[in-house]
Design an enzyme around this catalytic site. Structure first.
Site, PDB file in Angstrom:
ATOM      1  N   LYS A  93      -9.410   2.573  -2.724  1.00 52.98           N
ATOM      2  CA  LYS A  93      -9.722   1.973  -1.422  1.00 52.98           C
ATOM      3  C   LYS A  93     -11.091   2.425  -0.925  1.00 52.98           C
ATOM      4  CE  LYS A  93      -7.511   1.481   3.158  1.00 52.98           C
ATOM      5  NZ  LYS A  93      -6.349   1.959   3.953  1.00 52.98           N
TER       6      LYS A  93
ATOM      7  N   CYS B 152      -5.629  -2.989   2.355  1.00 52.75           N
ATOM      8  CA  CYS B 152      -5.400  -2.905   3.795  1.00 52.75           C
ATOM      9  C   CYS B 152      -6.679  -3.005   4.635  1.00 52.75           C
ATOM     10  CB  CYS B 152      -4.604  -1.641   4.120  1.00 52.75           C
ATOM     11  SG  CYS B 152      -3.763  -1.703   5.731  1.00 52.75           S
TER      12      CYS B 152
ATOM     13  N   GLU C 271       0.834  -1.200   0.000  1.00 49.14           N
ATOM     14  CA  GLU C 271       0.000   0.000   0.000  1.00 49.14           C
ATOM     15  C   GLU C 271       0.872   1.254   0.000  1.00 49.14           C
ATOM     16  OE1 GLU C 271      -3.694   1.840   2.669  1.00 49.14           O
ATOM     17  OE2 GLU C 271      -2.286   0.426   3.594  1.00 49.14           O
TER      18      GLU C 271
END
Length: 281
Positions: free
Chosen positions: A119, A160, A41
């Site tokens: 994300k 994540c 990430e």
């Protein structure tokens, strides 16, 4: 297909981060000959505060346009072409729509962008040590699931904190995913307790391979040192960890075996059972 998960110790120096990513990908390709590599990430920036993130941000070209992008975007494209591999670019800081986004881009061996994912779940939490994280203060959230095909395998994209939301992984499985990426900067405090168990749970629930490239080590954030957990790994659809990086920078490589995926799904058809016995509250 053989896949390498790359583990980095990036900081706020974007040029250094790009050089380190290039070095690690090249070393992994030379040693293990993967068909696909994946980065952590925000491998282009970690730390340094708002100013460093803004400086690292890149305006991405319109999807499907083939137009040139910024230095990180073009490095990923060049590495895909040079090595003849698929490159999953972990995530980078994207400048767009008046705010930043935490964004994945994926390139095929010809250097063509084939997927882009922002994300969805932003990291707004207080850690066990009292440290606060407010990703939404700087980043906007994505609003769509993304899958793509590479080497006859359908891959799904997450980043994540998404891993804590099992419904996203089930939705990707329904969309055809056989393997799911989870590039991460997982904090040391949460990672030592939750990292592996969450990734293995997502693999078991979705019956997908989990490919989690992570950042490791320390970085500076507004004058304070923070630590990220690392331990990049690949888990199979049964939840076994089949490849793992320990402490330090490096990589791990595993082969995604479609026969394993098919056997697990045939012998324990949880998706069919879920559809046959829906729960209503």
């Amino acid at each position: 297909m053989r896949v390498s998960v790359i583990q980095m110790n990036q900081g706020s120096d974007k040029a250094r981060n790009l050089a380190e990513a290039e070095r690690l990908i090249t070393a992994a390709v030379e040693a293990d000959r993967p068909g696909l590599v994946t980065l952590p990430e925000t491998w282009t920036n970690l730390g340094g505060g708002r100013e460093a993130r803004m400086a690292a941000a890149e305006v991405l070209p319109p999807e499907g346009s083939g137009e040139p992008g910024g230095p990180a975007y073009e490095l990923l494209r060049a590495l895909a072409r040079r090595h003849g591999i698929f490159v999953h670019g972990g995530s980078m800081v994207e400048a767009g729509d008046g705010k930043l986004f935490n964004t994945t881009v994926v390139f095929d061996p010809a250097g063509t962008e084939i997927a882009r994912y922002r994300k969805i779940h932003l990291f707004d939490i207080t850690g066990p040590d009292g440290t606060g994280y407010r990703e939404s203060a700087l980043y906007g959230a994505g609003d769509r699931l993304v899958t793509f095909e590479a080497g006859g395998i359908t891959f799904g994209c997450t980043i994540c904190y998404d891993m804590r939301f099992a419904e996203e992984y089930v939705a990707l499985r329904r969309a055809g995913a056989e393997a799911i990426f989870v590039p991460s900067n997982f904090t040391l405090a949460t990672g030592k307790d939750h990292w592996e168990v969450l990734l293995r749970a997502r693999a078991i629930e979705s019956q997908c391979w989990i490919l989690a490239a992570a950042s490791w080590g320390q970085y500076e954030e507004r004058g304070q040192m923070r630590s990220v957990y690392g331990h990049s790994l690949v888990a199979d659809p049964w939840g076994h960890v089949v490849a793992k990086v320990s402490d330090g920078v490096g990589w791990a490589t595993a082969r995604i075996d479609g026969a394993v995926t098919a056997r697990v799904r045939r012998d324990m058809p949880v998706l069919a059972h879920r559809d046959a016995r829906p729960i209503s509250l």
